[in-house]
Design a protein around this motif. Structure first.
Motif, short mmCIF file in Angstrom:
data_model
loop_
_atom_site.label_atom_id
_atom_site.label_comp_id
_atom_site.label_asym_id
_atom_site.label_seq_id
_atom_site.Cartn_x
_atom_site.Cartn_y
_atom_site.Cartn_z
N ILE A 118 0.85 -1.19 0.00
CA ILE A 118 0.00 0.00 0.00
C ILE A 118 0.88 1.25 0.00
CG2 ILE A 118 -1.80 1.25 1.22
CD1 ILE A 118 -2.76 -1.50 2.26
N VAL A 119 0.76 2.03 -1.08
CA VAL A 119 1.59 3.22 -1.28
C VAL A 119 0.70 4.42 -1.62
CG1 VAL A 119 3.60 1.88 -2.04
CG2 VAL A 119 1.95 2.67 -3.73
N GLY A 120 1.33 5.58 -1.79
CA GLY A 120 0.60 6.77 -2.18
C GLY A 120 0.18 6.72 -3.64
N ASP A 121 -0.73 7.60 -4.01
CA ASP A 121 -1.26 7.63 -5.37
C ASP A 121 -0.18 7.79 -6.43
OD1 ASP A 121 -3.80 7.41 -4.30
OD2 ASP A 121 -4.27 9.54 -4.50
N VAL A 122 0.83 8.63 -6.16
CA VAL A 122 1.84 8.93 -7.18
C VAL A 122 2.81 7.79 -7.43
CG1 VAL A 122 1.70 11.42 -6.85
CG2 VAL A 122 3.39 10.12 -5.58
N GLU A 123 2.91 6.83 -6.52
CA GLU A 123 3.85 5.73 -6.74
C GLU A 123 3.16 4.39 -6.97
OE1 GLU A 123 6.33 4.84 -3.22
OE2 GLU A 123 5.01 6.18 -2.12
N ALA A 124 1.84 4.40 -7.10
CA ALA A 124 1.10 3.17 -7.36
C ALA A 124 1.51 2.59 -8.71
CB ALA A 124 -0.39 3.44 -7.33
N ASP A 125 1.71 1.27 -8.76
CA ASP A 125 2.09 0.57 -9.98
C ASP A 125 1.63 -0.88 -9.84
OD1 ASP A 125 3.25 -0.64 -12.17
OD2 ASP A 125 5.27 0.09 -11.76
N ILE A 126 0.53 -1.20 -10.46
CA ILE A 126 -0.07 -2.53 -10.29
C ILE A 126 0.87 -3.63 -10.80
CG2 ILE A 126 -1.37 -2.61 -12.44
CD1 ILE A 126 -2.52 -3.85 -8.96
N LYS A 127 1.74 -3.31 -11.76
CA LYS A 127 2.69 -4.32 -12.26
C LYS A 127 3.66 -4.75 -11.17
CE LYS A 127 2.45 -2.57 -16.93
NZ LYS A 127 2.97 -1.47 -17.74
N GLN A 128 3.91 -3.87 -10.21
CA GLN A 128 4.79 -4.19 -9.08
C GLN A 128 3.98 -4.49 -7.82
OE1 GLN A 128 7.77 -1.16 -8.50
NE2 GLN A 128 8.24 -1.04 -10.66
N ASN A 129 2.68 -4.68 -7.98
CA ASN A 129 1.75 -4.94 -6.87
C ASN A 129 1.68 -3.80 -5.86
OD1 ASN A 129 0.96 -7.41 -7.96
ND2 ASN A 129 2.60 -8.49 -6.91
N LEU B 113 -3.26 3.98 -1.88
CA LEU B 113 -3.96 4.07 -0.61
C LEU B 113 -5.45 4.34 -0.83
CD1 LEU B 113 -3.49 4.22 2.48
CD2 LEU B 113 -3.04 6.64 2.21
N SER B 114 -5.78 4.99 -1.93
CA SER B 114 -7.17 5.34 -2.21
C SER B 114 -7.90 4.29 -3.06
CB SER B 114 -7.25 6.71 -2.89
OG SER B 114 -6.54 6.70 -4.10
N SER B 115 -7.22 3.20 -3.42
CA SER B 115 -7.86 2.15 -4.22
C SER B 115 -8.88 1.38 -3.39
CB SER B 115 -6.81 1.19 -4.78
OG SER B 115 -6.29 0.40 -3.73
N PRO B 116 -9.87 0.76 -4.03
CA PRO B 116 -10.87 0.00 -3.27
C PRO B 116 -10.26 -1.12 -2.42
CG PRO B 116 -11.61 0.34 -5.53
CD PRO B 116 -10.19 0.83 -5.45
N ILE B 117 -9.25 -1.81 -2.95
CA ILE B 117 -8.63 -2.90 -2.18
C ILE B 117 -7.93 -2.35 -0.95
CG2 ILE B 117 -6.87 -4.72 -2.21
CD1 ILE B 117 -7.51 -5.12 -5.19
#
Length: 157
Positions: free
Chosen positions: A106-117, A121-125
């Motif tokens: 769980i990271v901040g919006d600016v560093e989110a990268d689903i390819k790296q899992n 923080l604001s995602s539904p999961i």
């Protein structure tokens, strides 16, 4: 000004991208504009217009990066601990229907990268996982429909 939560690694990555855009990309674009200008009539010069567009995009991203860095609330995952899910947690979950295990960070919006899992923080999961403990089940309203996950492990750092 609203703070932007991010990990140390995310903050460093933003600073590196800013440095690269300022020190490498900007001079290349300026050279491309100068070269295109030398070709004469600017009104029908596709190279000039493409270089100017590239310059606009690069400068926009530089401004965005400077804003993120100025508003950064840098959090060191190594200093985080506890038995509940919070920012920077590495969470191992199992899909209760498919039995598929997945690890999310769980990271901040600016560093989110689903390819790296790395999920925002604001995602539904992430919103469903926050403040939960090992053994808890969470229900997530995903685009493909409702999914149920059980938390198997929580770690930091």
């Amino acid at each position: 000004m609203e703070k932007v939560p991010m990990t140390i690694a995310g903050h460093e990555a933003l600073k590196e991208e800013l440095q690269r855009r300022q020190a490498e990309e900007r001079p290349k674009i300026i050279d491309a504009i100068a070269e295109a200008r030398a070709h004469g009539d600017l009104s029908e010069n596709a190279e000039y217009h493409a270089a100017k567009e590239q310059q606009s995009l690069n400068e926009g991203r530089i401004n965005e990066l400077e804003s993120y860095i100025a508003r950064a609330d840098v959090i060191d995952p190594a200093k985080m601990s506890g038995d509940t899910v919070k920012f920077s947690a590495k969470v191992l979950v199992v899909d209760e229907e498919t039995e598929e295990e997945k690890t999310y960070i769980i990271v901040g919006d600016v560093e989110a990268d689903i390819k790296q899992n790395k999920i925002s923080l604001s995602s539904p999961i992430a919103r469903a996982l926050i403040n939960k403990k090992v053994g808890d089940s969470v229900e997530v309203a995903a685009p493909g429909g409702k999914r149920d996950f059980e938390i198997l492990k929580i770690s930091y750092g």
